[in-house]
Design a protein around this motif. Structure first.
Motif, PDB file in Angstrom:
ATOM      1  N   ASP A   4      51.188  31.606  33.081  1.00 45.70           N
ATOM      2  CA  ASP A   4      50.232  31.012  34.260  1.00 45.70           C
ATOM      3  C   ASP A   4      50.848  32.055  35.591  1.00 45.70           C
ATOM      4  OD1 ASP A   4      48.502  29.850  35.829  1.00 45.70           O
ATOM      5  OD2 ASP A   4      49.702  28.230  36.024  1.00 45.70           O
ATOM      6  N   THR A   5      49.901  32.633  36.192  1.00 44.39           N
ATOM      7  CA  THR A   5      50.086  33.305  37.231  1.00 44.39           C
ATOM      8  C   THR A   5      49.857  32.766  38.593  1.00 44.39           C
ATOM      9  OG1 THR A   5      48.134  34.702  37.234  1.00 44.39           O
ATOM     10  CG2 THR A   5      50.423  35.623  36.035  1.00 44.39           C
ATOM     11  N   GLY A   7      47.045  31.118  39.110  1.00 46.88           N
ATOM     12  CA  GLY A   7      45.582  31.337  39.742  1.00 46.88           C
ATOM     13  C   GLY A   7      45.322  32.781  40.153  1.00 46.88           C
ATOM     14  N   MET A   8      46.568  33.661  40.233  1.00 48.74           N
ATOM     15  CA  MET A   8      46.302  35.135  40.463  1.00 48.74           C
ATOM     16  C   MET A   8      45.317  35.888  39.431  1.00 48.74           C
ATOM     17  SD  MET A   8      47.724  37.194  42.815  1.00 48.74           S
ATOM     18  CE  MET A   8      48.030  38.949  43.118  1.00 48.74           C
ATOM     19  N   THR A   9      44.029  36.286  39.712  1.00 52.73           N
ATOM     20  CA  THR A   9      43.432  37.211  38.775  1.00 52.73           C
ATOM     21  C   THR A   9      43.198  38.569  39.284  1.00 52.73           C
ATOM     22  OG1 THR A   9      41.613  36.621  39.672  1.00 52.73           O
ATOM     23  CG2 THR A   9      42.226  35.085  37.741  1.00 52.73           C
ATOM     24  N   TRP A  10      42.650  39.262  38.428  1.00 55.15           N
ATOM     25  CA  TRP A  10      42.522  40.544  38.949  1.00 55.15           C
ATOM     26  C   TRP A  10      41.587  40.826  40.267  1.00 55.15           C
ATOM     27  CZ3 TRP A  10      37.441  42.649  39.132  1.00 55.15           C
ATOM     28  CH2 TRP A  10      36.582  41.892  38.414  1.00 55.15           C
ATOM     29  N   ARG A  11      40.814  39.822  40.425  1.00 54.76           N
ATOM     30  CA  ARG A  11      39.882  39.746  41.608  1.00 54.76           C
ATOM     31  C   ARG A  11      40.720  39.399  42.770  1.00 54.76           C
ATOM     32  NH1 ARG A  11      35.715  35.303  39.613  1.00 54.76           N
ATOM     33  NH2 ARG A  11      37.512  34.571  38.787  1.00 54.76           N
ATOM     34  N   THR A  12      41.659  38.793  42.661  1.00 54.79           N
ATOM     35  CA  THR A  12      42.514  38.632  44.094  1.00 54.79           C
ATOM     36  C   THR A  12      43.065  39.876  44.776  1.00 54.79           C
ATOM     37  OG1 THR A  12      43.226  36.402  42.962  1.00 54.79           O
ATOM     38  CG2 THR A  12      44.441  37.169  45.065  1.00 54.79           C
ATOM     39  N   ARG A  15      39.682  41.390  46.462  1.00 52.42           N
ATOM     40  CA  ARG A  15      39.242  40.374  47.549  1.00 52.42           C
ATOM     41  C   ARG A  15      39.837  40.641  48.707  1.00 52.42           C
ATOM     42  NH1 ARG A  15      39.941  34.923  45.397  1.00 52.42           N
ATOM     43  NH2 ARG A  15      38.146  35.557  44.203  1.00 52.42           N
ATOM     44  N   ARG A  66      36.106  30.707  44.290  1.00 57.04           N
ATOM     45  CA  ARG A  66      35.868  29.491  43.456  1.00 57.04           C
ATOM     46  C   ARG A  66      36.412  28.365  44.140  1.00 57.04           C
ATOM     47  NH1 ARG A  66      38.243  31.121  37.493  1.00 57.04           N
ATOM     48  NH2 ARG A  66      36.260  31.870  36.586  1.00 57.04           N
TER      49      ARG A  66
END
Length: 66
Positions: A4-5, A7-12, A15, A66
């Motif tokens: 688990d990061t 909520g950090m995804t590649w989109r962060t 963005r 989100r």
């Protein structure tokens, strides 16, 4: 969880680059156009591009995540 990061995804990073990078590049572009216009070479396209980049950066803040 180990994977688990928080909520950090590649989109962060994408963005953040759009939200803060576009206005910074727009300010630099407008600044270069101002410096060039002092010398006598007024490029309206460069002014327009800078304003467009700044506006896109601020418009991206209005898009809800989100």
């Amino acid at each position: 969880m180990m994977g688990d990061t928080a909520g950090m995804t590649w989109r962060t990073p994408l963005r953040l680059a759009i939200r803060f990078g576009l206005p910074i590049v727009g300010i630099v572009t407008v600044g270069r156009a101002i410096v060039a216009s002092i010398g006598g070479a007024i490029e309206r396209g460069q002014f327009a591009l800078g304003i467009l980049l700044i506006a896109l950066g601020f418009a991206s803040r209005m898009v809800r995540g989100r």
